[in-house]
Design an enzyme around this catalytic site. Structure first.
Site, PDB file in Angstrom:
ATOM      1  N   GLY A  43       0.772  -1.227   0.000  1.00 50.09           N
ATOM      2  CA  GLY A  43       0.000   0.000   0.000  1.00 50.09           C
ATOM      3  C   GLY A  43       0.803   1.277   0.000  1.00 50.09           C
ATOM      4  O   GLY A  43       0.303   2.316  -0.428  1.00 50.09           O
ATOM      5  N   CYS A  74      -6.328  -7.880  -3.433  1.00 51.52           N
ATOM      6  CA  CYS A  74      -5.567  -6.742  -2.912  1.00 51.52           C
ATOM      7  C   CYS A  74      -5.969  -5.513  -3.706  1.00 51.52           C
ATOM      8  O   CYS A  74      -5.827  -5.495  -4.941  1.00 51.52           O
ATOM      9  CB  CYS A  74      -4.069  -7.008  -3.058  1.00 51.52           C
ATOM     10  SG  CYS A  74      -2.994  -5.622  -2.628  1.00 51.52           S
ATOM     11  N   THR A  76      -4.613  -2.522  -3.784  1.00 53.05           N
ATOM     12  CA  THR A  76      -3.466  -1.834  -4.379  1.00 53.05           C
ATOM     13  C   THR A  76      -2.979  -2.555  -5.619  1.00 53.05           C
ATOM     14  O   THR A  76      -2.691  -1.936  -6.651  1.00 53.05           O
ATOM     15  CB  THR A  76      -2.330  -1.716  -3.345  1.00 53.05           C
ATOM     16  OG1 THR A  76      -2.815  -1.050  -2.178  1.00 53.05           O
ATOM     17  CG2 THR A  76      -1.161  -0.931  -3.910  1.00 53.05           C
ATOM     18  N   CYS A 188      -9.420  -1.792   2.006  1.00 49.54           N
ATOM     19  CA  CYS A 188      -8.270  -2.698   1.973  1.00 49.54           C
ATOM     20  C   CYS A 188      -8.763  -4.023   2.527  1.00 49.54           C
ATOM     21  O   CYS A 188      -9.515  -4.050   3.508  1.00 49.54           O
ATOM     22  CB  CYS A 188      -7.123  -2.142   2.814  1.00 49.54           C
ATOM     23  SG  CYS A 188      -5.731  -3.280   3.051  1.00 49.54           S
ATOM     24  N   THR A 189      -8.328  -5.127   1.922  1.00 49.59           N
ATOM     25  CA  THR A 189      -8.838  -6.429   2.366  1.00 49.59           C
ATOM     26  C   THR A 189      -8.371  -6.795   3.766  1.00 49.59           C
ATOM     27  O   THR A 189      -8.926  -7.707   4.383  1.00 49.59           O
ATOM     28  CB  THR A 189      -8.451  -7.534   1.372  1.00 49.59           C
ATOM     29  OG1 THR A 189      -7.026  -7.528   1.155  1.00 49.59           O
ATOM     30  CG2 THR A 189      -9.164  -7.338   0.046  1.00 49.59           C
ATOM     31  N   HIS A 190      -7.377  -6.112   4.294  1.00 52.61           N
ATOM     32  CA  HIS A 190      -6.976  -6.325   5.689  1.00 52.61           C
ATOM     33  C   HIS A 190      -8.019  -5.804   6.686  1.00 52.61           C
ATOM     34  O   HIS A 190      -8.172  -6.346   7.781  1.00 52.61           O
ATOM     35  CB  HIS A 190      -5.655  -5.599   5.993  1.00 52.61           C
ATOM     36  CG  HIS A 190      -4.432  -6.242   5.437  1.00 52.61           C
ATOM     37  ND1 HIS A 190      -4.107  -6.187   4.105  1.00 52.61           N
ATOM     38  CD2 HIS A 190      -3.428  -6.949   6.046  1.00 52.61           C
ATOM     39  CE1 HIS A 190      -2.957  -6.826   3.909  1.00 52.61           C
ATOM     40  NE2 HIS A 190      -2.535  -7.291   5.070  1.00 52.61           N
TER      41      HIS A 190
END
Length: 289
Positions: A43, A74, A76, A188-190
């Site tokens: 990122g 992701c 990004t 963001c997938t986090h």
């Protein structure tokens, strides 16, 4: 019909949020998940770097694992490289992720929407084209969340709590009254993994939007269109008792470009118990490109 695996890729463990949705939507499919942990986080890196890594990982999954589809889990990497992958692998079904601004606009009542994402995603041409197309429909507050993905990767509880509070405060005043932010896009997938910590700052009434389920549904559509769904691949709720936790054993291979122990530890924390494989296989699967 095809028993070949579906590739899933992220810079680290954030893509587990998408993998959870994929396993729920496609319980009979096999998956190969590649975490580029030796080169994370993406990122805060440049587009050229991210594109090079994304293309290298995709080549590896195609050549070494004969994947039948690729999910770039992701934001990004999707922004930097999905258009390049479509040229490199024209016959491969590809699914990317992007901050879910359209669903957010559809659900927001105050027309105030906050977007938490990496700096790379928010700066990308792909994201800004999407934002411009919706600018007349809502007011968007964009918050680059430097360090949050890294804190999640490290399972740094204190760091996560501090960063979530800081970035929620930067997004504006949350609530359902006029002028308040009533919808939060997890860009963001986090970030779905820290939704509970974010809730401490936003309150329970705010809508949270992420991309896991829509990505899984699009993957199903593409596999069906290319006649590559695994045999008897139907939604789990149609075929098994909800308490069945054995259907997905040995269906997911976990790979890492860095040390595999980090991925194993993250899998034990973040992969859903009902969907996770009984045995996790990890390997330093690819040398640095």
């Amino acid at each position: 019909m095809s028993d070949r695996p579906v590739g899933v890729f992220d810079s680290g463990i954030g893509g587990f949020s998408v993998l959870n949705a994929l396993q729920a939507e496609l319980p009979n499919e096999r998956f190969v998940y590649f975490a580029d942990t030796a080169h994370a986080p993406y990122g805060e890196r440049g587009d050229d770097y991210v594109a090079t890594r994304t293309r290298a990982v995709t080549r590896h999954l195609v050549d070494a694992h004969d994947i039948k589809a690729m999910v770039v889990a992701c934001n990004t990497a999707t922004a930097a490289a999905i258009h390049l992958l479509r040229v490199d692998h024209a016959a491969l079904p590809l699914v990317g992720v992007e901050p879910a601004l359209k669903p957010a606009v559809a659900i927001s009542r105050t027309r105030r929407i906050a977007v938490l994402a990496t700096r790379g995603t928010l700066a990308s041409a792909k994201f800004n084209a999407l934002l411009a197309s919706l600018a007349a429909q809502a007011d968007f507050s964009l918050v680059p969340c430097d360090g949050l993905a890294a804190a999640i990767e490290a399972n740094d509880a204190a760091g996560i709590a501090s960063l979530c509070a800081r970035y929620a405060a930067a997004a504006g005043t949350f609530g359902i009254a006029a002028g308040e932010v009533d919808t939060l896009v997890l860009g963001c997938t986090h970030y779905p993994f820290v939704a509970e910590q974010l809730r401490a700052s936003t309150g329970a009434e705010v809508h949270y939007i992420d991309t896991g389920a829509p990505v899984a549904q699009q993957t199903r559509r593409l596999l069906a269109a290319s006649q590559q769904l695994a045999v008897s691949a139907t939604r789990q709720e149609d075929t098994a008792d909800a308490t069945d936790t054995t259907r997905d054993t040995r269906t997911t291979l976990l790979l890492a470009s860095g040390h595999p122990s980090q991925l194993d530890a993250a899998a034990s924390r973040w992969l859903l118990r009902s969907a996770a494989p009984a045995a996790v296989f990890s390997a330093a699967a690819m040398a640095a490109a």
